[in-house]
Enzyme design. Structure first.
Site, short mmCIF file in Angstrom:
data_model
loop_
_atom_site.label_atom_id
_atom_site.label_comp_id
_atom_site.label_asym_id
_atom_site.label_seq_id
_atom_site.Cartn_x
_atom_site.Cartn_y
_atom_site.Cartn_z
N LYS A 156 -0.51 -5.94 -40.63
CA LYS A 156 0.03 -6.75 -39.53
C LYS A 156 -1.06 -7.61 -38.90
O LYS A 156 -2.18 -7.16 -38.74
CB LYS A 156 0.61 -5.80 -38.48
CG LYS A 156 1.00 -6.45 -37.17
CD LYS A 156 1.44 -5.42 -36.12
CE LYS A 156 0.36 -5.12 -35.11
NZ LYS A 156 0.77 -4.22 -34.02
N GLU A 163 0.85 -1.20 0.00
CA GLU A 163 0.00 0.00 0.00
C GLU A 163 0.89 1.25 0.00
O GLU A 163 2.03 1.21 0.48
CB GLU A 163 -0.93 -0.01 1.23
CG GLU A 163 -2.04 -1.04 1.07
CD GLU A 163 -2.89 -1.21 2.32
OE1 GLU A 163 -2.76 -0.40 3.25
OE2 GLU A 163 -3.68 -2.17 2.35
N ASP A 189 5.39 4.78 -35.19
CA ASP A 189 4.41 4.14 -34.29
C ASP A 189 4.30 4.95 -33.00
O ASP A 189 5.15 5.80 -32.72
CB ASP A 189 4.84 2.69 -33.98
CG ASP A 189 3.63 1.78 -33.76
OD1 ASP A 189 2.51 2.30 -33.60
OD2 ASP A 189 3.81 0.55 -33.74
N ARG A 213 -1.80 -9.77 -35.36
CA ARG A 213 -1.27 -10.07 -34.03
C ARG A 213 -1.82 -11.40 -33.56
O ARG A 213 -3.03 -11.60 -33.49
CB ARG A 213 -1.64 -8.95 -33.05
CG ARG A 213 -1.08 -9.18 -31.65
CD ARG A 213 -1.32 -8.00 -30.74
NE ARG A 213 -0.45 -6.86 -31.01
CZ ARG A 213 0.84 -6.80 -30.68
NH1 ARG A 213 1.41 -7.82 -30.07
NH2 ARG A 213 1.54 -5.72 -30.94
N ASP A 218 1.42 -0.82 -38.94
CA ASP A 218 0.13 -1.52 -38.93
C ASP A 218 -0.97 -0.54 -39.33
O ASP A 218 -0.73 0.66 -39.45
CB ASP A 218 -0.15 -2.21 -37.58
CG ASP A 218 -0.19 -1.25 -36.41
OD1 ASP A 218 -0.44 -0.05 -36.62
OD2 ASP A 218 0.02 -1.70 -35.27
N ARG A 258 -4.20 1.09 -25.03
CA ARG A 258 -4.49 0.14 -26.11
C ARG A 258 -5.79 -0.63 -25.88
O ARG A 258 -6.27 -1.31 -26.75
CB ARG A 258 -3.31 -0.81 -26.30
CG ARG A 258 -2.12 -0.10 -26.97
CD ARG A 258 -0.89 -0.94 -27.02
NE ARG A 258 -0.30 -1.12 -25.72
CZ ARG A 258 0.80 -1.85 -25.48
NH1 ARG A 258 1.40 -2.46 -26.48
NH2 ARG A 258 1.28 -1.95 -24.26
N GLN A 259 -6.37 -0.49 -24.68
CA GLN A 259 -7.70 -1.07 -24.42
C GLN A 259 -8.71 0.07 -24.51
O GLN A 259 -9.30 0.49 -23.52
CB GLN A 259 -7.74 -1.73 -23.06
CG GLN A 259 -6.91 -2.99 -22.98
CD GLN A 259 -7.07 -3.70 -21.65
OE1 GLN A 259 -8.17 -3.87 -21.15
NE2 GLN A 259 -5.95 -4.12 -21.08
N HIS A 315 -2.77 6.70 -27.83
CA HIS A 315 -2.85 5.60 -28.80
C HIS A 315 -3.94 5.87 -29.84
O HIS A 315 -3.75 5.62 -31.04
CB HIS A 315 -3.09 4.29 -28.05
CG HIS A 315 -3.20 3.11 -28.95
ND1 HIS A 315 -2.20 2.75 -29.82
CD2 HIS A 315 -4.21 2.23 -29.15
CE1 HIS A 315 -2.58 1.69 -30.50
NE2 HIS A 315 -3.79 1.36 -30.12
C1 R5P Z 1 -0.49 -1.19 -31.45
O1 R5P Z 1 -1.58 -0.93 -31.92
C2 R5P Z 1 0.52 -0.15 -31.09
O2 R5P Z 1 0.36 1.02 -31.84
C3 R5P Z 1 1.92 -0.69 -31.25
O3 R5P Z 1 2.12 -1.01 -32.61
C4 R5P Z 1 2.12 -1.92 -30.42
O4 R5P Z 1 1.72 -1.70 -29.12
C5 R5P Z 1 3.56 -2.33 -30.43
O5 R5P Z 1 3.73 -3.48 -29.65
P1 R5P Z 1 4.96 -4.45 -29.87
O6 R5P Z 1 6.21 -3.60 -29.83
O7 R5P Z 1 4.89 -5.42 -28.73
O8 R5P Z 1 4.77 -5.14 -31.18
#
Ligand code: R5P
Length: 284
Positions: free
Chosen positions: A186, A35, A212, A188, A163, A92-93, A126
């Site tokens: 891309k 904590e 990116d 995943r 991507d 990213r969520q 993001h």
């Molecule tokens: C995904 O949508 C993000 O913009 C990055 O491309 C992603 O988080 C990169 O992750 P990593 O380096 O693990 O491929």
């Protein structure tokens, strides 16, 4: 007044220096069971405070620390609580990609809002829609001008999005640098496994600039570099705002990142963001 959480004291120091201010005194203690306790060691009543925290590595620990900091300031009768969070955790969520999952970025926005922040300053979210998760003003800063300056000397180049999600970013970049752009399709497979299926764009004999927002495992950039080189690219330069990675990426000849997350790796070029945040503080 500027205060720092424990996640990135170097950046807080640089922002304070660029703002010609001192970092306010704060006591942050982690108890044996994990904590966190926060005590403000300054008179802050009626002040506009700026709290710097970048919950990138160990996001849960540093997010909770920030929320407790915000609560301490809120209860100390400050005039405004401005959070400088260069890296927005869980960004990213930002939507439900499939059923029965969370939108954790919205949850983080709600937690910050409910804790009592009055403004968020952040960099290269993001996705743009995250701003809409807040009811308070969000100052969304861009690293693009910093990267454009660092890339001024690169000739015979093309910008490539690694991507589909990075296409808008790559397009804006290409417009600023007056270059063509392309993208990689891309797929995943898991958090650490990606594959580049196809490349749209003419990279033959060119210097490729991959753009990116986040580097996590480096898998996305590695896969993009691999397909670009297979299609005849000369060099692959990557620019990414937030790098969680400590290490080099196979196939990437030059990696340029910002200091929104602490960086130690030699051989990675780092562009400083403190002056941009300091300018925002002044404008606010
Ligand atoms: C995904 O949508 C993000 O913009 C990055 O491309 C992603 O988080 C990169 O992750 P990593 O380096 O693990 O491929």
């Amino acid at each position: 007044m500027i205060f720092s959480g424990s996640s990135h004291p170097e950046l807080a120091r640089d922002i304070a220096k660029a703002s010609r201010k001192k970092i306010g005194k704060l006591q942050i203690e982690v108890f044996p069971n994990g904590e966190i306790g926060v005590r403000i060691l300054e008179n802050v009543r009626g002040k506009d405070v700026f709290l710097v925290q970048s919950p990138a590595r160990h996001p849960n620990r540093f997010l909770m620390e920030l929320l407790i900091m915000v609560d301490a300031f809120h209860r100390s009768d400050v005039r405004s609580i401005n959070v400088i969070m260069p890296y927005f955790p869980y960004a990213r969520q930002d939507r439900k990609e499939e059923g029965q999952t969370a939108i954790a970025a919205k949850l983080v926005a709600d937690l910050l809002g409910n804790a009592g922040i009055t403004r968020l300053l952040t960099m290269d979210l993001h996705t743009e829609q995250i701003e809409g998760f807040f009811k308070i003003p969000v100052d969304h800063l861009r690293a693009q001008p910093l990267f454009a300056k660092a890339l001024k000397k690169v000739k015979n180049a093309i910008v490539v999005a690694p991507d589909i999600g990075a296409i808008d970013r790559a397009k804006r970049f290409a417009e600023e640098l007056n270059l063509d752009y392309g993208f990689v399709d891309k797929r995943r497979m898991s958090g650490s496994q990606v594959e580049a299926k196809a490349l749209i764009g003419d990279v033959l004999g060119k210097n490729v600039i991959l753009v990116d927002d986040i580097v996590s495992t480096g898998g996305t950039l590695k896969a993009a570099a691999k397909i670009c080189k297979k299609e005849g690219a000369k060099h692959c330069i990557a620019v990414a705002t937030h790098s969680l990675l400590e290490g080099r990426i196979e196939g990437i000849d030059q990696l340029i990142v910002t200091d929104t997350i602490p960086q130690k790796e030699a051989g990675v070029e780092i562009v400083a963001t403190a002056a941009l945040f300091a300018k925002s503080i002044e404008e606010i």
